[in-house]
Design a protein around this motif. Sequence first.
Motif, PDB file in Angstrom:
ATOM      1  N   ALA A   1      27.036  24.212 -45.684  1.00  0.00           N
ATOM      2  CA  ALA A   1      27.715  24.107 -46.982  1.00  0.00           C
ATOM      3  C   ALA A   1      28.204  22.692 -47.257  1.00  0.00           C
ATOM      4  O   ALA A   1      27.985  22.142 -48.344  1.00  0.00           O
ATOM      5  N   CYS A   2      28.872  22.070 -46.291  1.00  0.00           N
ATOM      6  CA  CYS A   2      29.417  20.732 -46.511  1.00  0.00           C
ATOM      7  C   CYS A   2      28.289  19.715 -46.672  1.00  0.00           C
ATOM      8  O   CYS A   2      28.366  18.840 -47.549  1.00  0.00           O
TER       9      CYS A   2
ATOM     10  N   GLU B   1      39.974  20.514 -53.772  1.00  0.00           N
ATOM     11  CA  GLU B   1      39.355  21.652 -54.454  1.00  0.00           C
ATOM     12  C   GLU B   1      39.559  22.941 -53.664  1.00  0.00           C
ATOM     13  O   GLU B   1      39.769  24.014 -54.247  1.00  0.00           O
ATOM     14  N   ALA B   2      39.505  22.841 -52.336  1.00  0.00           N
ATOM     15  CA  ALA B   2      39.707  24.028 -51.503  1.00  0.00           C
ATOM     16  C   ALA B   2      41.156  24.497 -51.553  1.00  0.00           C
ATOM     17  O   ALA B   2      41.430  25.705 -51.502  1.00  0.00           O
TER      18      ALA B   2
ATOM     19  N   LEU C   1      35.792  26.819 -50.132  1.00  0.00           N
ATOM     20  CA  LEU C   1      36.361  26.979 -48.795  1.00  0.00           C
ATOM     21  C   LEU C   1      35.296  26.827 -47.712  1.00  0.00           C
ATOM     22  O   LEU C   1      35.558  26.268 -46.646  1.00  0.00           O
ATOM     23  N   ARG C   2      34.117  27.319 -47.981  1.00  0.00           N
ATOM     24  CA  ARG C   2      33.022  27.145 -47.023  1.00  0.00           C
ATOM     25  C   ARG C   2      32.709  25.669 -46.830  1.00  0.00           C
ATOM     26  O   ARG C   2      32.488  25.207 -45.701  1.00  0.00           O
TER      27      ARG C   2
ATOM     28  N   LEU D   1      43.822  30.271 -46.206  1.00  0.00           N
ATOM     29  CA  LEU D   1      42.976  31.373 -45.742  1.00  0.00           C
ATOM     30  C   LEU D   1      43.530  32.728 -46.174  1.00  0.00           C
ATOM     31  O   LEU D   1      42.762  33.641 -46.508  1.00  0.00           O
ATOM     32  N   GLU D   2      44.842  32.874 -46.164  1.00  0.00           N
ATOM     33  CA  GLU D   2      45.438  34.149 -46.575  1.00  0.00           C
ATOM     34  C   GLU D   2      45.195  34.435 -48.056  1.00  0.00           C
ATOM     35  O   GLU D   2      45.041  35.588 -48.450  1.00  0.00           O
ATOM     36  N   SER D   3      45.172  33.386 -48.863  1.00  0.00           N
ATOM     37  CA  SER D   3      44.949  33.571 -50.301  1.00  0.00           C
ATOM     38  C   SER D   3      43.481  33.529 -50.671  1.00  0.00           C
ATOM     39  O   SER D   3      43.115  33.774 -51.820  1.00  0.00           O
ATOM     40  N   GLY D   4      42.621  33.221 -49.710  1.00  0.00           N
ATOM     41  CA  GLY D   4      41.189  33.120 -49.978  1.00  0.00           C
ATOM     42  C   GLY D   4      40.499  34.461 -49.927  1.00  0.00           C
ATOM     43  O   GLY D   4      41.102  35.488 -49.607  1.00  0.00           O
ATOM     44  N   PRO D   5      39.201  34.488 -50.235  1.00  0.00           N
ATOM     45  CA  PRO D   5      38.442  35.746 -50.229  1.00  0.00           C
ATOM     46  C   PRO D   5      38.300  36.314 -48.821  1.00  0.00           C
ATOM     47  O   PRO D   5      38.256  35.565 -47.835  1.00  0.00           O
TER      48      PRO D   5
END
Length: 650
Positions: A262-263, A360-361, A375-376, A479-483
């Motif tokens: 991804a990066c 952005e993340a 995030l990825r 991470l907690e607020s992410g998918p």
Amino acid sequence: MSNGRSACAPGGLLVLLSRVGARGRGEEFLLSRAVTGRFVPVDGGRPAAAAGGGDRHSPRTGKEGGRQARKPALGEPDEEARALVTECRCRRDWDAGRSLSYCPLYPEEMLVPIHLLFPVLRNGEMSKVYVTACRYHIFQNYLSTQINWQAAVRSLRKTFLRPFFKWSKAEDLFGHFCSRNYRTTIVQFYNLTPPQVNSILKANEYSFKVPEFDGKNVSSILGFDSNQLPSNSPVEDRRCAATCLQTRGMLLSVIDGHAGCACAQAVSERLFYYIAVALLNQETLLEIENAVENGRVVLPLLQWHKHPIDYFSKEASKMYFDSLRTYWQELIDLHTEETPDVMEALTNSFKRLDNDISLEAQVGNNNSFLNYWQLRVAFSGATACVAHIDGLDLHIANAGDSRAVLGVQEEDGTWSALTLSNDHNAQNEKEVERVKSEHPKSEVKSIIKQDRLLSLLMPFRAFGDVKFKWSIDLQKRVLESGPELLNENECTKFFPPNYHTPPYLTAQPEVTYHKLRPQDKFLVLATDGLWEILHREDVVRIIGEHLTGVHLQQPLSVGGYKVTLGQMHGILMERRDRISSAFEDQNSATHLIRHAVGQNEFGAIDHERLSKMLSLPEELARMYRDDITVTIVQFNSHVISTHYKHNTEN
């Protein structure tokens, strides 16, 4: 134990995992069946013989060096268990950058690549540790001895005692290998024909010829060849090439991703735009901003030279554009009237893109797909080596362990290599000192372990990799607020050890400058997958001889090997047969990869070896090599010489 893990298996068996010969990406773990049923540590992460030295321990007499051995304390290995570990030897071929076959002196011991065992250890599935190790062992026997797969299975059955098969079913071990589909696949791909080999090697090749005069100036570049040979699935490397339309020069790069692609994908789409914007003057920046503000057509910044499989993410394009626009608006606000400096522009572009990836993340996105993608990108990583060529001016911006090497032809026709970049890893002493100097002295011993940053990451500079840049609190909050889908990613399930004073990682590149000379014939940009296999001098020689064809007239060298008359005859006959197809690789990058993967000890292409390496299944290919990405830029010596001649006359 700080450098190993252990877990008790049912039936009194014990699994010992301890570092053996850990170096670079080829870390191996020793998998041992301990007879004693107790925990068996290995001093310093090495086999007991290497750690302790002295005489060999004797499990039968219980004596050491003629003295009565003391009774081992609780948790300490007894003589029999220590001897078991001592007898295992790890062989590595670091010049080739791949694992050799292993021959444990005791059948109870095997060497297994570390990355095969991490998933099952993390999930506590100890039966799968043996399954994974045995499958690897079967294929090692199959490749190294060229025996059939049934013989490899029989060899492995002798390795473990009968009680083991009560714990882990034999069909779990051998079913995958004994299945008809797998057997057919092995036979089919193990004997690749020359056309099949060429099809694999040429699948990703790309060539571009640069016009000598592009309407602005005479180009010092004749063209470039690039190619890519995947090892990971999907491939984690990327390559880019583009001509700057609003300024002069050409940009080329190779990008090596890790922890996913991804990066690397995001950097391949965005970095050149950041560089192109940073090279623009105030007038052009204002013109572009006014066009965007008024809805007019924006001046194109780049002309891309891409292979058909190289793609752009349409879903993220608007987000990328908004971040880029913010960057050029800030450049406008600086009110700098001077012509941008190339070295400064390259440095600022690397740092700004990495900062945008991180921001952005953290901010997130209402679009669930884009939020997941951001995030990825941030939690994976990528190194990059970029070349900016404008006339005789060559700038290299490197962050990570990819490399730029110049091919120089001396007056006598011989070739030499001039390295234009430095690797940012543990082999670079200056880089090690830089990393240590940025953190408290209390972290000197923990910041770099096993030649890795915080014992985990090989490169010391990279895009993304926010696990080494954000605080732990910020990581948890994002991470907690992410998918929820992101929680399935292995990189998000742990935090680096000894993580006290982030950031530990930077994307700031090291920029070098070189003025092209008439003897500078070509530039090689390649990811570390190539440099792990071939030395830079060999790389330059192979390309130089391919471009000039002189290798057909050079005396044959056997490199000090003892060769019989029959073997020499075979080598000469093979060489004669190759003359008719010597230039079947019109792409020099393809030719280089062919040598990297299939070259034997005499410097000739061994079709059998090439067939083996290209037919490895996806799950095994990474054990032998990394993704290989190569871009070779050929310079216009006539234009360069004319420039020097003109300056001399003036």
